[in-house]
Motif scaffolding. Sequence first.
Motif, PDB file in Angstrom:
ATOM      1  N   GLY A 123      25.916  29.324 -28.163  1.00  0.00           N
ATOM      2  CA  GLY A 123      24.712  28.929 -27.710  1.00  0.00           C
ATOM      3  C   GLY A 123      23.874  30.609 -28.410  1.00  0.00           C
ATOM      4  N   LEU A 124      22.721  31.002 -28.066  1.00  0.00           N
ATOM      5  CA  LEU A 124      21.463  31.706 -28.382  1.00  0.00           C
ATOM      6  C   LEU A 124      21.180  33.328 -28.526  1.00  0.00           C
ATOM      7  CD1 LEU A 124      19.327  29.098 -30.310  1.00  0.00           C
ATOM      8  CD2 LEU A 124      21.060  30.021 -31.413  1.00  0.00           C
ATOM      9  N   LEU A 131      22.606  29.264 -21.428  1.00  0.00           N
ATOM     10  CA  LEU A 131      23.553  27.888 -22.171  1.00  0.00           C
ATOM     11  C   LEU A 131      23.447  26.608 -21.265  1.00  0.00           C
ATOM     12  CD1 LEU A 131      26.856  29.238 -22.025  1.00  0.00           C
ATOM     13  CD2 LEU A 131      25.757  28.948 -24.004  1.00  0.00           C
ATOM     14  N   GLN A 132      22.235  26.438 -20.367  1.00  0.00           N
ATOM     15  CA  GLN A 132      22.334  26.068 -19.470  1.00  0.00           C
ATOM     16  C   GLN A 132      20.576  24.495 -20.074  1.00  0.00           C
ATOM     17  OE1 GLN A 132      22.345  27.169 -15.591  1.00  0.00           O
ATOM     18  NE2 GLN A 132      24.170  26.969 -14.965  1.00  0.00           N
ATOM     19  N   ASN A 136      25.206  17.281 -22.097  1.00  0.00           N
ATOM     20  CA  ASN A 136      26.238  16.320 -22.469  1.00  0.00           C
ATOM     21  C   ASN A 136      26.850  15.261 -22.087  1.00  0.00           C
ATOM     22  OD1 ASN A 136      28.425  15.811 -23.363  1.00  0.00           O
ATOM     23  ND2 ASN A 136      29.363  17.128 -24.212  1.00  0.00           N
ATOM     24  N   ALA A 137      26.161  14.280 -22.512  1.00  0.00           N
ATOM     25  CA  ALA A 137      26.153  13.097 -21.169  1.00  0.00           C
ATOM     26  C   ALA A 137      27.135  12.609 -21.045  1.00  0.00           C
ATOM     27  CB  ALA A 137      25.448  11.415 -22.564  1.00  0.00           C
ATOM     28  N   ASP A 138      28.280  12.728 -21.792  1.00  0.00           N
ATOM     29  CA  ASP A 138      29.679  12.647 -21.764  1.00  0.00           C
ATOM     30  C   ASP A 138      30.587  13.000 -19.709  1.00  0.00           C
ATOM     31  OD1 ASP A 138      30.294  10.420 -22.916  1.00  0.00           O
ATOM     32  OD2 ASP A 138      30.828  11.913 -24.909  1.00  0.00           O
ATOM     33  N   SER A 139      30.090  14.296 -19.894  1.00  0.00           N
ATOM     34  CA  SER A 139      30.223  15.632 -18.990  1.00  0.00           C
ATOM     35  C   SER A 139      29.644  15.508 -17.797  1.00  0.00           C
ATOM     36  CB  SER A 139      30.102  16.928 -19.554  1.00  0.00           C
ATOM     37  OG  SER A 139      30.779  17.154 -20.832  1.00  0.00           O
ATOM     38  N   THR A 182      16.571   9.604 -28.277  1.00  0.00           N
ATOM     39  CA  THR A 182      15.345   9.437 -28.532  1.00  0.00           C
ATOM     40  C   THR A 182      14.338  10.808 -28.073  1.00  0.00           C
ATOM     41  OG1 THR A 182      14.902   8.230 -26.716  1.00  0.00           O
ATOM     42  CG2 THR A 182      15.740   7.526 -28.864  1.00  0.00           C
ATOM     43  N   LEU A 183      15.024  11.532 -26.782  1.00  0.00           N
ATOM     44  CA  LEU A 183      13.890  12.388 -26.258  1.00  0.00           C
ATOM     45  C   LEU A 183      13.632  13.850 -27.737  1.00  0.00           C
ATOM     46  CD1 LEU A 183      14.784  11.274 -22.906  1.00  0.00           C
ATOM     47  CD2 LEU A 183      12.418  11.080 -23.904  1.00  0.00           C
ATOM     48  N   TYR A 184      14.686  14.065 -28.457  1.00  0.00           N
ATOM     49  CA  TYR A 184      14.741  15.209 -29.431  1.00  0.00           C
ATOM     50  C   TYR A 184      15.182  16.387 -28.023  1.00  0.00           C
ATOM     51  CZ  TYR A 184      12.393  12.688 -32.460  1.00  0.00           C
ATOM     52  OH  TYR A 184      12.513  12.744 -34.327  1.00  0.00           O
ATOM     53  N   LYS A 185      16.242  16.004 -27.111  1.00  0.00           N
ATOM     54  CA  LYS A 185      16.687  16.432 -26.420  1.00  0.00           C
ATOM     55  C   LYS A 185      17.850  17.604 -26.442  1.00  0.00           C
ATOM     56  CE  LYS A 185      18.132  16.591 -21.799  1.00  0.00           C
ATOM     57  NZ  LYS A 185      17.614  17.088 -20.905  1.00  0.00           N
ATOM     58  N   SER A 186      16.721  18.677 -26.178  1.00  0.00           N
ATOM     59  CA  SER A 186      18.605  19.761 -26.959  1.00  0.00           C
ATOM     60  C   SER A 186      19.603  19.247 -25.878  1.00  0.00           C
ATOM     61  CB  SER A 186      18.308  21.250 -26.772  1.00  0.00           C
ATOM     62  OG  SER A 186      16.813  21.447 -26.806  1.00  0.00           O
ATOM     63  N   GLN A 187      21.223  19.214 -26.991  1.00  0.00           N
ATOM     64  CA  GLN A 187      21.880  18.661 -26.297  1.00  0.00           C
ATOM     65  C   GLN A 187      23.367  19.180 -26.977  1.00  0.00           C
ATOM     66  OE1 GLN A 187      22.963  14.706 -26.108  1.00  0.00           O
ATOM     67  NE2 GLN A 187      21.074  14.339 -27.823  1.00  0.00           N
TER      68      GLN A 187
END
Length: 575
Positions: free
Chosen positions: A93-94, A198-199, A204-207, A231-236
């Motif tokens: 994360g950051l 981190l949240q 993660n679409a697969d998690s 398409t939403l430019y979502k952080s992921q």
Amino acid sequence: MSADLVVYTQSVEESPTSSVMVDKKWLSVIDQNNGSYSSGQSTIETTSLATSDRMMNYKEAYLAVPLVLTAGNSTASNALTLTNASAQTKLMGLKNSYTTLIHSMSVDLNGTNIIQQTPFSEFYNAFNLMTSLSWGDVKTQGSTIGFYPDDALSATAFVGDETSAPANQVVNNRDDVIIAGDKAQTGNPGNVGLNKRLQYINYNADSTVLGGAVTAEKPQSTFLTKAAADTLYKSQVYNTSAGSATESPIIQTQVLAIIKLRHLHNFFCHVPLSRGLQFRFILNFNQCTQSLICNGTKLTGEKSEKSQFGGVVPLMVSSCFTDCGGMGIRAGTGGTAIFDLSVGKSCLNSTLNGVGSTIPSALPASVALHVPSYIMSPSLAGAYVSANSSKRITYTDIYQFKIGDVTAGSTENRLITSGIRGIRSVLMMPMSPSASNGGVVAEHESVLSDAGGGPTSLLAQVTNFQVQIGGVNQIESGGRYEWEIFNNYVYGVNAVNGGMSDGLTSGLVGQSDWARKYLYYYVDCNRGTDLERDTPKSVQVQFQNVSAKTQDYYVYVEFENSFALDVGTGSIVGA
């Protein structure tokens, strides 16, 4: 005010019937880099906005910075450090606040420099956010600006190499805040700040949400697919590859970092609604590449592969402790894991980018500046422009100075500058150099530490602290004690009403946090007559390092600037 008086006041108040503004539109401009950030710089010019007849409000403006975080092995194998069993969603994360991404910035307005390029401005900006925001702001703005304070009580170091860090390095990267059987004695077992940040970015679409704790749980793609998130430019977490015997595993996260201009410099807290503001921004980003060395059981080293301007390394890697996000780092036989942060939509590290499974993100390729524009009511617009044809803007800038390698127990008496006009305040922050942080990397350059995003060196206190302005002591007899320095000089800094109104205040640093990991040594110098403030004066600091380690001290002198602006044309009409 009593409740009865509030009821009466609300009953007799009349709501305004006319609107001040007749229209508001958000406009944007992309930088001039064409998606290339290998230099670490971004240049933005607002010519297209300045030629509009609409009024721009840069107090609300923000930067949208696309980031790619990439992790992999240094060699072509998935059996070494990062393995195909590595945790994906909590690995990296950051640090606190996306302002740590910007090391320095210069700004010109219509050809005149109004903000000077100051290195390590990220330290000062983090201090401002930590002392001015409230917990309500953390709730409403935190996930947008990447802000959630690190827990000062979870920072520690180890005698020898451990799963969390190499020997003698300060760490605060345990993302699992509830650790079974962990009997923390004087602090907390995990860093809630890292956990929350981190949240913010680890969709993660697969998690699943619970991470396998419930076997029948549906993946998040049941509700929002990765394609929709793109398409939403979502952080992921957008790319995970298990690798093979001849290819490194890859984990990539995309982050659209929002950085408000008013969080980068005080000028943008004071610039009025205006036309014709032709700005030129030059931004220096803290792009970085860091490696962690593991022997298959414990972390044995950390190395800075690239730190573009030598500033804060914004990346944080989760602990390898059991049940933490980085435990997959020690799941293999041992080796070197590489972590990279790049601006744009592609990884800029040649080793990681050379892996076949490394791909660009779905984010925009360029940094963009977003600014709200207004059309004022005709009945007010003429009067506003006429009354502000020579609007005085008063703001503050900073001068930075580093006092390096102050050994344990030694006393320092240092001239910071020989003459600055309009001095408002002096801030000093301790930071651990590499010699005091395991001998490899400075603490603010470590992906295992929170330093640089608000936190300072661990327990690096000083005594006999004194600031002299023009040879005059600003503290009566020098700041000697922990409680004295915090309560007399730090408490209430940048807070609502200076912290004087109980129940109505801001600021996120209490005495226990300050004394451990948020050591801001601050003195308000904004006193005296106008004549005294306009006279250039020297700045000198004195203190004794009572910590057990050698420290570097970053000193910031805040001083006043001003000029007159014509809000109708954006022209500077007077100094």
